[in-house]
Design an enzyme around this catalytic site. Sequence first.
Site, PDB file in Angstrom:
ATOM      1  N   SER A   1       2.014  -0.306  -1.001  1.00  0.00           N
ATOM      2  CA  SER A   1       2.302   0.591  -2.129  1.00  0.00           C
ATOM      3  C   SER A   1       3.287  -0.064  -3.089  1.00  0.00           C
ATOM      4  O   SER A   1       3.099  -0.016  -4.311  1.00  0.00           O
ATOM      5  CB  SER A   1       2.878   1.917  -1.627  1.00  0.00           C
ATOM      6  OG  SER A   1       1.883   2.617  -0.929  1.00  0.00           O
TER       7      SER A   1
ATOM      8  N   GLN B   1      10.814  -0.794   5.621  1.00  0.00           N
ATOM      9  CA  GLN B   1      10.837  -0.227   4.267  1.00  0.00           C
ATOM     10  C   GLN B   1      12.197  -0.333   3.576  1.00  0.00           C
ATOM     11  O   GLN B   1      12.266  -0.439   2.349  1.00  0.00           O
ATOM     12  CB  GLN B   1      10.357   1.231   4.322  1.00  0.00           C
ATOM     13  CG  GLN B   1       8.886   1.335   4.730  1.00  0.00           C
ATOM     14  CD  GLN B   1       8.534   2.644   5.408  1.00  0.00           C
ATOM     15  OE1 GLN B   1       9.320   3.585   5.382  1.00  0.00           O
ATOM     16  NE2 GLN B   1       7.368   2.709   6.044  1.00  0.00           N
TER      17      GLN B   1
ATOM     18  N   ASP C   1      -3.271 -10.095  12.878  1.00  0.00           N
ATOM     19  CA  ASP C   1      -2.067  -9.314  12.589  1.00  0.00           C
ATOM     20  C   ASP C   1      -0.900  -9.763  13.466  1.00  0.00           C
ATOM     21  O   ASP C   1      -1.078 -10.193  14.605  1.00  0.00           O
ATOM     22  CB  ASP C   1      -2.375  -7.842  12.878  1.00  0.00           C
ATOM     23  CG  ASP C   1      -1.320  -6.923  12.299  1.00  0.00           C
ATOM     24  OD1 ASP C   1      -1.536  -6.394  11.202  1.00  0.00           O
ATOM     25  OD2 ASP C   1      -0.242  -6.752  12.945  1.00  0.00           O
TER      26      ASP C   1
ATOM     27  N   HIS D   1      -2.559  -1.697   7.441  1.00  0.00           N
ATOM     28  CA  HIS D   1      -2.823  -3.077   7.867  1.00  0.00           C
ATOM     29  C   HIS D   1      -4.254  -3.478   7.516  1.00  0.00           C
ATOM     30  O   HIS D   1      -4.509  -4.624   7.158  1.00  0.00           O
ATOM     31  CB  HIS D   1      -2.597  -3.232   9.383  1.00  0.00           C
ATOM     32  CG  HIS D   1      -1.152  -3.089   9.780  1.00  0.00           C
ATOM     33  ND1 HIS D   1      -0.442  -4.095  10.395  1.00  0.00           N
ATOM     34  CD2 HIS D   1      -0.282  -2.057   9.634  1.00  0.00           C
ATOM     35  CE1 HIS D   1       0.803  -3.683  10.613  1.00  0.00           C
ATOM     36  NE2 HIS D   1       0.914  -2.441  10.156  1.00  0.00           N
TER      37      HIS D   1
HETATM   38  N1  UDP Z   1      -3.294   4.815   0.054  1.00  0.00           N
HETATM   39  C1  UDP Z   1      -4.250   5.388  -0.764  1.00  0.00           C
HETATM   40  N2  UDP Z   1      -4.269   6.742  -0.886  1.00  0.00           N
HETATM   41  C2  UDP Z   1      -3.411   7.557  -0.220  1.00  0.00           C
HETATM   42  C3  UDP Z   1      -2.418   6.952   0.591  1.00  0.00           C
HETATM   43  C4  UDP Z   1      -2.384   5.579   0.709  1.00  0.00           C
HETATM   44  O1  UDP Z   1      -5.070   4.696  -1.376  1.00  0.00           O
HETATM   45  O2  UDP Z   1      -3.491   8.776  -0.359  1.00  0.00           O
HETATM   46  C5  UDP Z   1      -3.283   3.339   0.236  1.00  0.00           C
HETATM   47  C6  UDP Z   1      -2.259   2.663  -0.652  1.00  0.00           C
HETATM   48  O3  UDP Z   1      -2.835   2.317  -1.893  1.00  0.00           O
HETATM   49  C7  UDP Z   1      -1.880   1.450   0.194  1.00  0.00           C
HETATM   50  C8  UDP Z   1      -2.075   1.910   1.640  1.00  0.00           C
HETATM   51  O4  UDP Z   1      -2.908   3.054   1.558  1.00  0.00           O
HETATM   52  O5  UDP Z   1      -2.770   0.389  -0.062  1.00  0.00           O
HETATM   53  C9  UDP Z   1      -0.769   2.304   2.312  1.00  0.00           C
HETATM   54  O6  UDP Z   1      -0.073   1.156   2.707  1.00  0.00           O
HETATM   55  P1  UDP Z   1       1.509   1.071   2.651  1.00  0.00           P
HETATM   56  O7  UDP Z   1       1.887  -0.285   3.118  1.00  0.00           O
HETATM   57  O8  UDP Z   1       1.995   1.438   1.325  1.00  0.00           O
HETATM   58  O9  UDP Z   1       2.024   2.189   3.613  1.00  0.00           O
HETATM   59  P2  UDP Z   1       1.699   2.590   5.134  1.00  0.00           P
HETATM   60  O10 UDP Z   1       0.605   3.572   5.071  1.00  0.00           O
HETATM   61  O11 UDP Z   1       1.312   1.337   5.871  1.00  0.00           O
HETATM   62  O12 UDP Z   1       2.989   3.184   5.595  1.00  0.00           O
END
Ligand code: UDP
Length: 513
Positions: free
Chosen positions: A378, A398, A132, A21
Amino acid sequence: MKNEVSEQIHVLFFPFMAHGHMIPVIDMAKLFSSRGAKSTLLTTRSNQEFLHKRIEEIKNQNPDLEIGIKVFDFPCVELGLPEGCDHVDFIISYRKPDAGDLLLKLFLSTIYMNQQLESFIETTKPTCLVADMFFTWATESAQKFGVPRLVFHGTSFFSLCCFNTMRTHEPHKKVTTNSTPFVITGLPGDIVMTPEQANVPPEDTPMGMIMKAVSESESNSFGVLVNSFYELEPAYADFYRSVGAKRAWHIGPLSLFNREFAEKAQRGKKGVIDEQECLKWLESKTPGSVIYVSFGSGAKFTNEQMLEIAAGLEGSQQNFIWVVKKNEKQGEKEDWLPEGYEERTKGEGLIIRGWAPQMLILEHKAVGGFVTHCGWNSALEGISMGLPMVTWPRGAEQFYNEKLLTQVLRIGVNVGATELVKKGKLISREEVAKAVREVIDGEEAEERRERAKKLGEMAKAAVEEGGSSYNDLSRFMEELKCYKVEKVEEEDTTCFTLWNAFLVIVNKLFTIQ
Ligand code: UDP
């Protein structure tokens, strides 16, 4: 590139305390500031350091931008929560049986910050508040001072449309079992799901009440900011605006506002791998030959599932980068990895234990596909880089994002994940290998890649000057400037009953503890 806005807009951004977020909201703050606004990020103490580092990095690259932070007090222990609980990472690593309840308690306890938010709004008089979706109480807090509140859900138009339509038509209630497919009635595109994937919490549960409050606070808000671009999902952007929200502006992909190497490298947490080392590894691979495997900021699998992923990646005979979030201490035996695995796959595979520089990896020409859990950040980052994907949804919204990738955009191949991860269905090594091969060099890989590539080009064009997201942000900023302040008297507000309902649940949960 400060610009057209003569009277400076001041935007307060209040992201929920989780990396998925906060990351896009930091990008959003940067975007608004680069268009002449002043941005202030609101957060709690446990998240201050993360935000502070990111802001410093942004300011190093763009010294003219006006971005600041305001920290709110969130006394976890006094609120009946474990110390440090005001960050979702803490909850993910909290291995006690009531970890599930903890997230719920955190959602509900954020109400505690309403007075701090209100006094900050009263003293700073911002132009608007972008809060948010989980801060359902924030619409009223802002309205008390005549400040428009914008909602940020952090997901696609498609998912937002699915949620709204599910709530209105309730097609999931018309089938007999949790795994019986149904078509989401009323939504363009004949989208097929199962009740389990739709993951709609019953209204009489705490989560159901929270989602109802999310929807009410959205209806009462000024509108919604969406991290997407029009060309990606035009039917759903139109549908959402006509049937769902009063107003919505698409301003993404937000990740594309990180243009310099350092900004891309430091976008999330500090990486565990040296970025140059990672890029050197990628440089040694032929274009499009590497599959990048990552499941977001915190998702963990059982050891049994990890062993299947490991064997599947090896069996696919493709190059891979696999990002693993595990908590083992250094030197501890890693039961999730087959004996001698890294030695055997050296050359073809790179395992990153911890945080990976995802943006830098995804944009590298050696990467030809992305195995993703379909978290919206992602998924959109993969889209922006023109990549086909293997979809492996686990929960939250998802499964909706997956349908967008597989059924609507046709750039995704499902690995075989048909149920919420908590159900425990194991995805076999054969399924992993098959999906990876299909995306990299399967029969339809070329067409899928072409479609993905075009979307990547459209994404980049959308955020450039004159592009659809650029223009929608201009429209939004103009509208803000014209907004006439109308102070809402306290007695006129209607949602206090909801707050009271929340407090009843909070108290109930806390006494159980
Ligand atoms: N991310 C990253 N490196 C990692 C894991 C995640 O940079 O090792 C970043 C990814 O690029 C994205 C965010 O963390 O911007 C994850 O957000 P997403 O909505 O995909 O998944 P969530 O973590 O909220 O389930």
